[in-house]
Design a protein around this motif. Structure first.
Motif, PDB file in Angstrom:
ATOM      1  N   ARG A  45      65.328   2.747  46.689  1.00 12.04           N
ATOM      2  CA  ARG A  45      64.499   1.559  46.913  1.00 12.04           C
ATOM      3  C   ARG A  45      65.294   0.250  46.941  1.00 12.04           C
ATOM      4  NH1 ARG A  45      61.763   4.967  43.589  1.00 12.04           N
ATOM      5  NH2 ARG A  45      59.831   5.794  44.420  1.00 12.04           N
ATOM      6  N   SER A  46      66.598   0.334  46.901  1.00 13.61           N
ATOM      7  CA  SER A  46      67.420  -0.871  46.856  1.00 13.61           C
ATOM      8  C   SER A  46      67.373  -1.606  48.195  1.00 13.61           C
ATOM      9  CB  SER A  46      68.869  -0.506  46.530  1.00 13.61           C
ATOM     10  OG  SER A  46      69.686  -1.649  46.617  1.00 13.61           O
ATOM     11  N   LEU A  47      67.145  -2.900  48.123  1.00 18.08           N
ATOM     12  CA  LEU A  47      67.124  -3.723  49.335  1.00 18.08           C
ATOM     13  C   LEU A  47      68.515  -4.222  49.699  1.00 18.08           C
ATOM     14  CD1 LEU A  47      63.929  -5.807  48.516  1.00 18.08           C
ATOM     15  CD2 LEU A  47      64.115  -3.799  49.995  1.00 18.08           C
ATOM     16  N   ALA A  48      69.458  -4.112  48.757  1.00 19.76           N
ATOM     17  CA  ALA A  48      70.806  -4.619  48.990  1.00 19.76           C
ATOM     18  C   ALA A  48      71.661  -3.653  49.805  1.00 19.76           C
ATOM     19  CB  ALA A  48      71.488  -4.900  47.655  1.00 19.76           C
ATOM     20  N   LEU A  49      71.280  -2.377  49.836  1.00 17.75           N
ATOM     21  CA  LEU A  49      72.090  -1.377  50.537  1.00 17.75           C
ATOM     22  C   LEU A  49      71.509  -1.080  51.911  1.00 17.75           C
ATOM     23  CD1 LEU A  49      72.699   1.306  47.763  1.00 17.75           C
ATOM     24  CD2 LEU A  49      74.256  -0.472  48.512  1.00 17.75           C
ATOM     25  N   PRO A  50      72.357  -1.022  52.944  1.00 19.21           N
ATOM     26  CA  PRO A  50      71.881  -0.537  54.241  1.00 19.21           C
ATOM     27  C   PRO A  50      71.450   0.931  54.111  1.00 19.21           C
ATOM     28  CG  PRO A  50      74.023  -1.612  54.453  1.00 19.21           C
ATOM     29  CD  PRO A  50      73.744  -1.479  52.999  1.00 19.21           C
ATOM     30  N   LYS A  59      74.079  11.243  48.390  1.00 21.58           N
ATOM     31  CA  LYS A  59      74.816  12.511  48.521  1.00 21.58           C
ATOM     32  C   LYS A  59      76.034  12.518  47.606  1.00 21.58           C
ATOM     33  CE  LYS A  59      73.671  13.835  53.242  1.00 21.58           C
ATOM     34  NZ  LYS A  59      74.184  13.936  54.602  1.00 21.58           N
ATOM     35  N   LEU A  60      76.699  11.388  47.535  1.00 22.07           N
ATOM     36  CA  LEU A  60      77.918  11.259  46.738  1.00 22.07           C
ATOM     37  C   LEU A  60      77.624  11.321  45.241  1.00 22.07           C
ATOM     38  CD1 LEU A  60      80.903  10.667  47.509  1.00 22.07           C
ATOM     39  CD2 LEU A  60      80.431   8.280  47.049  1.00 22.07           C
ATOM     40  N   ALA A  61      76.453  10.861  44.830  1.00 27.86           N
ATOM     41  CA  ALA A  61      76.109  10.806  43.408  1.00 27.86           C
ATOM     42  C   ALA A  61      75.996  12.193  42.788  1.00 27.86           C
ATOM     43  CB  ALA A  61      74.808  10.037  43.214  1.00 27.86           C
ATOM     44  N   GLY A  62      75.534  13.171  43.538  1.00 30.38           N
ATOM     45  CA  GLY A  62      75.449  14.544  43.028  1.00 30.38           C
ATOM     46  C   GLY A  62      74.528  14.660  41.830  1.00 30.38           C
ATOM     47  N   ARG A  63      75.067  15.118  40.686  1.00 33.63           N
ATOM     48  CA  ARG A  63      74.268  15.354  39.490  1.00 33.63           C
ATOM     49  C   ARG A  63      73.815  14.069  38.812  1.00 33.63           C
ATOM     50  NH1 ARG A  63      77.529  18.622  35.629  1.00 33.63           N
ATOM     51  NH2 ARG A  63      75.636  18.533  34.402  1.00 33.63           N
ATOM     52  N   LYS A  64      74.403  12.950  39.185  1.00 35.95           N
ATOM     53  CA  LYS A  64      74.008  11.670  38.587  1.00 35.95           C
ATOM     54  C   LYS A  64      72.702  11.147  39.181  1.00 35.95           C
ATOM     55  CE  LYS A  64      78.717  10.117  37.649  1.00 35.95           C
ATOM     56  NZ  LYS A  64      79.583  10.985  38.400  1.00 35.95           N
ATOM     57  N   LEU A  65      72.216  11.786  40.225  1.00 38.23           N
ATOM     58  CA  LEU A  65      71.014  11.334  40.928  1.00 38.23           C
ATOM     59  C   LEU A  65      69.792  12.081  40.400  1.00 38.23           C
ATOM     60  CD1 LEU A  65      70.199   9.548  43.433  1.00 38.23           C
ATOM     61  CD2 LEU A  65      70.195  11.667  44.707  1.00 38.23           C
ATOM     62  N   THR A  66      68.713  11.334  40.100  1.00 36.85           N
ATOM     63  CA  THR A  66      67.464  11.963  39.680  1.00 36.85           C
ATOM     64  C   THR A  66      66.623  12.278  40.909  1.00 36.85           C
ATOM     65  OG1 THR A  66      66.274   9.874  39.479  1.00 36.85           O
ATOM     66  CG2 THR A  66      67.475  10.646  37.526  1.00 36.85           C
ATOM     67  N   ARG A  67      65.515  12.971  40.708  1.00 34.86           N
ATOM     68  CA  ARG A  67      64.628  13.308  41.832  1.00 34.86           C
ATOM     69  C   ARG A  67      64.012  12.073  42.464  1.00 34.86           C
ATOM     70  NH1 ARG A  67      61.650  18.334  38.989  1.00 34.86           N
ATOM     71  NH2 ARG A  67      63.328  19.837  39.297  1.00 34.86           N
ATOM     72  N   ASP A  68      63.902  11.002  41.700  1.00 37.24           N
ATOM     73  CA  ASP A  68      63.301   9.763  42.203  1.00 37.24           C
ATOM     74  C   ASP A  68      64.293   8.898  42.978  1.00 37.24           C
ATOM     75  OD1 ASP A  68      61.020  10.554  40.873  1.00 37.24           O
ATOM     76  OD2 ASP A  68      61.578   9.486  39.041  1.00 37.24           O
ATOM     77  N   GLY A  69      65.540   9.330  43.088  1.00 39.00           N
ATOM     78  CA  GLY A  69      66.543   8.549  43.806  1.00 39.00           C
ATOM     79  C   GLY A  69      67.232   7.521  42.931  1.00 39.00           C
ATOM     80  N   VAL A  70      67.167   7.695  41.614  1.00 35.98           N
ATOM     81  CA  VAL A  70      67.799   6.768  40.674  1.00 35.98           C
ATOM     82  C   VAL A  70      69.139   7.351  40.237  1.00 35.98           C
ATOM     83  CG1 VAL A  70      67.594   5.628  38.437  1.00 35.98           C
ATOM     84  CG2 VAL A  70      65.570   5.939  39.858  1.00 35.98           C
ATOM     85  N   ILE A  71      70.189   6.558  40.338  1.00 30.57           N
ATOM     86  CA  ILE A  71      71.520   6.983  39.890  1.00 30.57           C
ATOM     87  C   ILE A  71      71.674   6.573  38.433  1.00 30.57           C
ATOM     88  CG2 ILE A  71      73.994   6.658  40.188  1.00 30.57           C
ATOM     89  CD1 ILE A  71      73.430   6.210  43.160  1.00 30.57           C
ATOM     90  N   VAL A  72      72.032   7.535  37.580  1.00 28.97           N
ATOM     91  CA  VAL A  72      72.206   7.278  36.154  1.00 28.97           C
ATOM     92  C   VAL A  72      73.675   7.506  35.808  1.00 28.97           C
ATOM     93  CG1 VAL A  72      71.530   7.936  33.829  1.00 28.97           C
ATOM     94  CG2 VAL A  72      69.861   8.055  35.678  1.00 28.97           C
ATOM     95  N   ILE A  73      74.326   6.447  35.322  1.00 28.05           N
ATOM     96  CA  ILE A  73      75.729   6.527  34.909  1.00 28.05           C
ATOM     97  C   ILE A  73      75.796   6.193  33.436  1.00 28.05           C
ATOM     98  CG2 ILE A  73      78.024   5.517  35.175  1.00 28.05           C
ATOM     99  CD1 ILE A  73      77.295   4.917  38.083  1.00 28.05           C
TER     100      ILE A  73
END
Length: 141
Positions: A45-50, A59-73
């Motif tokens: 949902r980020s407006l800053a990213l194309p 795709k790059l986030a892999g396991r860091k990505l939740t089902r909702d599209g949130v990257i957790v670091i």
């Protein structure tokens, strides 16, 4: 604002930082102070990213990505909250920089030229004749 590339800057309101107790070094301090940083970034949902960068980032986030599209670091490498915060932000920025690179063009298979095919067949013929001449020797009695 966090500048990631010359064209991409993330507003502070798109990144959520929370601090939790760390399991890393720190002695008894670990039990008292929440030093580990958990960063959450909603890539979908980020407006800053194309759009294409967001897809590659997910795709790059892999396991860091939740089902909702949130990257957790989560960062707990250091003893201080500030260092872990900077570590988490720099890891997110590195991931976005990697996703911002355009993918290499697909390789189009090529066919060998007619001359190269003829050279290959000629060398095979020459090699074959050399081997045939080796085989049968006629003894002169």
């Amino acid at each position: 604002m966090i500048d990631v590339t010359p064209h991409i800057s993330l507003p502070d309101n798109e990144i959520t930082l929370s601090f939790v107790r760390s399991s890393g070094p720190g002695g008894q301090n670990v039990n008292k102070v929440a030093t580990a940083c958990e960063l959450r970034f909603d890539a979908r949902r980020s407006l800053a990213l194309p759009a294409d960068v967001a897809v590659r980032l997910m795709k790059l986030a892999g396991r860091k990505l939740t089902r909702d599209g949130v990257i957790v670091i989560s960062a707990d490498r250091f003893r201080s909250q500030e260092q872990n915060r900077e570590d988490a932000l720099s890891r997110l920025a590195d991931m976005i920089r990697e996703a911002a690179k355009p993918p290499p063009p697909k390789r189009r298979p090529t066919r060998p030229t007619k001359a190269s095919v003829e050279r290959r067949l000629k060398s095979k013929t020459v090699r074959s004749s050399v081997k045939k001449l080796r085989g049968s020797r006629v003894s002169g009695d």
